[in-house]
Write a protein that holds these residues in place. Structure first.
Motif, mmCIF file in Angstrom:
data_model
loop_
_atom_site.group_PDB
_atom_site.id
_atom_site.type_symbol
_atom_site.label_atom_id
_atom_site.label_comp_id
_atom_site.label_asym_id
_atom_site.label_seq_id
_atom_site.Cartn_x
_atom_site.Cartn_y
_atom_site.Cartn_z
ATOM 1 N N MET A 102 44.585 71.738 41.540
ATOM 2 C CA MET A 102 44.667 71.479 39.993
ATOM 3 C C MET A 102 43.767 72.189 39.303
ATOM 4 S SD MET A 102 46.210 67.646 39.432
ATOM 5 C CE MET A 102 47.589 67.189 40.441
ATOM 6 N N ASP A 103 43.704 72.719 38.235
ATOM 7 C CA ASP A 103 42.539 73.218 37.627
ATOM 8 C C ASP A 103 42.064 72.009 36.295
ATOM 9 O OD1 ASP A 103 42.432 75.519 38.807
ATOM 10 O OD2 ASP A 103 43.804 76.373 37.261
ATOM 11 N N ILE A 104 40.977 71.896 36.185
ATOM 12 C CA ILE A 104 40.249 70.993 34.905
ATOM 13 C C ILE A 104 40.526 71.954 33.799
ATOM 14 C CG2 ILE A 104 38.412 69.985 34.019
ATOM 15 C CD1 ILE A 104 37.431 69.251 36.760
ATOM 16 N N ILE A 105 41.249 71.494 32.615
ATOM 17 C CA ILE A 105 41.265 72.025 31.458
ATOM 18 C C ILE A 105 40.237 71.719 30.568
ATOM 19 C CG2 ILE A 105 42.903 72.502 29.616
ATOM 20 C CD1 ILE A 105 43.954 73.490 32.312
ATOM 21 N N SER A 106 40.111 70.316 30.428
ATOM 22 C CA SER A 106 38.733 69.865 29.698
ATOM 23 C C SER A 106 38.620 68.558 29.866
ATOM 24 C CB SER A 106 39.387 69.982 28.177
ATOM 25 O OG SER A 106 40.369 68.743 28.028
ATOM 26 N N ALA A 107 37.246 68.217 29.567
ATOM 27 C CA ALA A 107 36.712 66.664 29.965
ATOM 28 C C ALA A 107 36.107 66.221 28.660
ATOM 29 C CB ALA A 107 35.722 66.925 30.885
ATOM 30 N N GLU A 108 36.341 65.187 28.190
ATOM 31 C CA GLU A 108 35.815 64.573 27.032
ATOM 32 C C GLU A 108 35.428 63.162 27.028
ATOM 33 O OE1 GLU A 108 37.292 64.277 22.301
ATOM 34 O OE2 GLU A 108 38.500 64.914 23.853
ATOM 35 N N TRP A 109 34.162 62.613 26.651
ATOM 36 C CA TRP A 109 33.825 61.562 26.913
ATOM 37 C C TRP A 109 32.880 60.949 25.957
ATOM 38 C CZ3 TRP A 109 32.167 65.729 29.580
ATOM 39 C CH2 TRP A 109 31.219 66.164 29.422
ATOM 40 N N GLU A 110 32.594 59.528 25.928
ATOM 41 C CA GLU A 110 31.719 59.059 24.844
ATOM 42 C C GLU A 110 30.939 57.987 25.678
ATOM 43 O OE1 GLU A 110 31.535 57.090 20.349
ATOM 44 O OE2 GLU A 110 33.452 58.000 21.154
ATOM 45 N N GLY A 111 29.703 57.617 25.433
ATOM 46 C CA GLY A 111 28.987 56.508 26.313
ATOM 47 C C GLY A 111 28.922 56.498 27.664
ATOM 48 N N PHE A 112 28.860 57.703 28.319
ATOM 49 C CA PHE A 112 29.002 57.957 29.670
ATOM 50 C C PHE A 112 27.570 58.372 30.297
ATOM 51 C CE2 PHE A 112 28.990 60.001 33.923
ATOM 52 C CZ PHE A 112 29.957 59.232 34.513
#
Length: 143
Positions: free
Chosen positions: A1-11
């Protein structure tokens, strides 16, 4: 599986919403720049936090043993994340002193979230086809 995007807040060191897009078939080189303490150059700029985020999103744990709440930025009340892989979307939310909330769905299907966190996490790991121990020892090299 390929990672397309990662999004976070407060990590961890990332208080504000951050999004990283990956290009399929291209090796991604992660460089850091510490804007808070320029004298540190790329040290403490969040490179390891990106890899820890991916581990947390997939397995609800990171390679270094810490308390669950320690992944939450010290200036934040909670952490939220979304990881998009080809055909799989995972979202997690964790508030201080509360359990993690996990949601995931595959290839546009209905939400695969089950009744309990444990059932949902087990289903996610079955879809991934790789255990946490195997992942950190083959995919994620941690000192």
């Amino acid at each position: 599986m390929d990672i397309i995007s990662a999004e976070w807040e407060g990590f961890k060191s990332f208080r504000h919403r951050t999004k990283v897009k990956f290009v399929r078939g291209v090796l991604t080189f992660v460089m850091g720049q510490n804007l808070d303490s320029p004298g540190l150059d790329s040290n403490a700029s969040g490179k390891t936090s990106l890899l820890d985020f991916i581990c947390w999103m997939l397995y609800d744990q990171i390679p270094v043993r810490v308390k669950k709440d320690d992944i939450i930025n010290s200036d934040s009340k909670s952490v939220w994340g979304r990881l998009d892989l080809d055909g799989l979307t995972i979202e997690r939310t964790k508030e201080r002193n509360k359990s993690t909330v996990l949601r995931f769905r595959c290839a546009g299907d209905a939400d695969w979230t089950k009744d309990s966190f444990e059932i949902t996490q087990a289903k996610l790991e079955a879809v991934l086809g790789i255990s946490f121990a195997c992942f950190i020892n083959t995919v994620y090299f941690h000192p």
